[in-house]
Design an enzyme around this catalytic site. Sequence first.
Site, PDB file in Angstrom:
ATOM      1  N   LYS A 195       7.246  -8.468  16.588  1.00  0.00           N
ATOM      2  CA  LYS A 195       8.014  -9.555  15.956  1.00  0.00           C
ATOM      3  C   LYS A 195       7.931 -10.828  16.810  1.00  0.00           C
ATOM      4  O   LYS A 195       7.755 -11.933  16.289  1.00  0.00           O
ATOM      5  CB  LYS A 195       9.472  -9.137  15.744  1.00  0.00           C
ATOM      6  CG  LYS A 195       9.647  -8.034  14.721  1.00  0.00           C
ATOM      7  CD  LYS A 195       9.185  -8.460  13.325  1.00  0.00           C
ATOM      8  CE  LYS A 195       9.290  -7.360  12.300  1.00  0.00           C
ATOM      9  NZ  LYS A 195       8.589  -7.667  11.045  1.00  0.00           N
ATOM     10  N   ASN A 204       0.833  -1.210   0.000  1.00  0.00           N
ATOM     11  CA  ASN A 204       0.000   0.000   0.000  1.00  0.00           C
ATOM     12  C   ASN A 204       0.867   1.259   0.000  1.00  0.00           C
ATOM     13  O   ASN A 204       0.371   2.351   0.263  1.00  0.00           O
ATOM     14  CB  ASN A 204      -0.976   0.009   1.192  1.00  0.00           C
ATOM     15  CG  ASN A 204      -0.249   0.088   2.513  1.00  0.00           C
ATOM     16  OD1 ASN A 204       0.970  -0.079   2.573  1.00  0.00           O
ATOM     17  ND2 ASN A 204      -0.994   0.336   3.581  1.00  0.00           N
ATOM     18  N   TYR A 222      16.339 -11.491  10.749  1.00  0.00           N
ATOM     19  CA  TYR A 222      17.326 -10.660  10.058  1.00  0.00           C
ATOM     20  C   TYR A 222      18.216  -9.966  11.070  1.00  0.00           C
ATOM     21  O   TYR A 222      17.728  -9.427  12.065  1.00  0.00           O
ATOM     22  CB  TYR A 222      16.657  -9.554   9.244  1.00  0.00           C
ATOM     23  CG  TYR A 222      15.533  -9.976   8.333  1.00  0.00           C
ATOM     24  CD1 TYR A 222      15.541 -11.214   7.690  1.00  0.00           C
ATOM     25  CD2 TYR A 222      14.471  -9.107   8.102  1.00  0.00           C
ATOM     26  CE1 TYR A 222      14.513 -11.559   6.835  1.00  0.00           C
ATOM     27  CE2 TYR A 222      13.439  -9.447   7.246  1.00  0.00           C
ATOM     28  CZ  TYR A 222      13.465 -10.681   6.623  1.00  0.00           C
ATOM     29  OH  TYR A 222      12.443 -11.008   5.784  1.00  0.00           O
ATOM     30  N   TYR A 263       7.433  -2.345  18.616  1.00  0.00           N
ATOM     31  CA  TYR A 263       7.873  -2.937  17.349  1.00  0.00           C
ATOM     32  C   TYR A 263       8.486  -4.314  17.598  1.00  0.00           C
ATOM     33  O   TYR A 263       8.108  -5.308  16.966  1.00  0.00           O
ATOM     34  CB  TYR A 263       8.890  -2.023  16.647  1.00  0.00           C
ATOM     35  CG  TYR A 263       9.709  -2.767  15.618  1.00  0.00           C
ATOM     36  CD1 TYR A 263       9.160  -3.129  14.402  1.00  0.00           C
ATOM     37  CD2 TYR A 263      11.027  -3.178  15.905  1.00  0.00           C
ATOM     38  CE1 TYR A 263       9.893  -3.857  13.478  1.00  0.00           C
ATOM     39  CE2 TYR A 263      11.757  -3.907  14.992  1.00  0.00           C
ATOM     40  CZ  TYR A 263      11.187  -4.246  13.787  1.00  0.00           C
ATOM     41  OH  TYR A 263      11.910  -4.980  12.896  1.00  0.00           O
ATOM     42  N   SER A 274      13.248 -10.685  13.274  1.00  0.00           N
ATOM     43  CA  SER A 274      14.375  -9.774  13.478  1.00  0.00           C
ATOM     44  C   SER A 274      15.239 -10.225  14.640  1.00  0.00           C
ATOM     45  O   SER A 274      14.736 -10.799  15.620  1.00  0.00           O
ATOM     46  CB  SER A 274      13.811  -8.385  13.774  1.00  0.00           C
ATOM     47  OG  SER A 274      14.812  -7.560  14.298  1.00  0.00           O
ATOM     48  N   GLY A 330      18.103   2.405  24.300  1.00  0.00           N
ATOM     49  CA  GLY A 330      17.535   1.175  23.740  1.00  0.00           C
ATOM     50  C   GLY A 330      18.510   0.353  22.912  1.00  0.00           C
ATOM     51  O   GLY A 330      18.192  -0.785  22.556  1.00  0.00           O
ATOM     52  N   PHE A 333       6.279  -9.476   4.264  1.00  0.00           N
ATOM     53  CA  PHE A 333       7.174  -8.396   4.697  1.00  0.00           C
ATOM     54  C   PHE A 333       6.394  -7.215   5.266  1.00  0.00           C
ATOM     55  O   PHE A 333       6.935  -6.449   6.058  1.00  0.00           O
ATOM     56  CB  PHE A 333       7.966  -7.843   3.503  1.00  0.00           C
ATOM     57  CG  PHE A 333       8.988  -8.761   2.923  1.00  0.00           C
ATOM     58  CD1 PHE A 333      10.149  -9.057   3.610  1.00  0.00           C
ATOM     59  CD2 PHE A 333       8.804  -9.322   1.660  1.00  0.00           C
ATOM     60  CE1 PHE A 333      11.117  -9.891   3.063  1.00  0.00           C
ATOM     61  CE2 PHE A 333       9.762 -10.149   1.099  1.00  0.00           C
ATOM     62  CZ  PHE A 333      10.919 -10.437   1.801  1.00  0.00           C
TER      63      PHE A 333
END
Length: 337
Positions: A152, A31, A176, A148, A123, A296, A79
Amino acid sequence: MVLVTGGAGYIGSHTTVELINAGYEVVIVDNFSNSDASSLEGIYGITGVKPTFIEANCCDREAMRRVFEAYDFASVIHFAAFKAVGESVEQPLKYYQNNMLSLLNILELMGEYGRQNIVFSSSATVYGDAEELPVTERTPRKPATSPYGNTKQMAEDILRDTVAANSSLRGIALRYFNPIGAHPTALIGELPRGVPNNLVPYITQTAAGVRECLSIFGDDYDTPDGSCLRDFIDIVDLARAHVVAIGRMVEDKNKERYEIFNVGTGRPVSVFELVNGFERSNNLKLNYRVAPRRAGDVMAVWADTTLANEELGWKAERELEDTLRSAWAWERHVRNI
Ligand code: UDP
């Protein structure tokens, strides 16, 4: 045929190219929330193939249903997701809604339409501040430090449980490390919106004069040169891992129906080394200064890639200097310099 959600994005576009090169037909759903149509032109420029493209939000169940009705793909690479750590702290619900709902829609529709294989973009963030380095797939995950990161972890668990409950479904989560660089043609690459959060886009924008000075966040870590250590993985190498993962499931070679693989180089590189490597490989000087640590950040994380090497038969191949040259070539292409 493979459905690639987020196929216009950074990792999605490179993966689409490698899928096409491997002979797969690709259907992209995107999108353009953090990408644009120029990447589709780039894919065409590299491969000579225009993948089928549908502009849709994966959170829109009816739009996704139409995609499942219209195309007979056996495999999905998912993804499409939001990925800005800082923004996720400010707007957690935006992240939970988008990243979870899109996955739930896809898994439900895969069940309903009898589609077998899914690769999920996970991740290294799931490892957090790991107690053992390098991290293996068995290294315990740490509680996420951002919404976030939590999306995951939650997504991995949702995938694991859904695969366990549906014997015709197979899933692979690829964790990743730090993807960097661009396609060697410089026709596709990363297109960050606004001020980049990630190191390499910040470096290339600084080299291009878009940013005045790169801040190196911390030189007082307990590492050889005081800066953080990361596992920087070339984007084309990373893209190839997806093709191998899809092939493994399509050919029914997976050992378990749900599997996890680290996708990195296995080599720690410090932030200073990366910056110096960028200067050396591109023969330029970068304006940088040392700044305080960024909240962080973990001190060090890199992959044990034994499982991916042995089970997938995949390994990172591109030299770091070539990757860093490709990053700069892409920035020059974008800026017309
Ligand atoms: N970094 C930096 N300056 C920047 C951006 C990142 O020094 O402008 C450092 C960051 O502190 C970390 C490494 O580069 O040690 C990689 O950061 P990035 O945001 O690219 O990826 P992360 O590892 O946080 O996912």
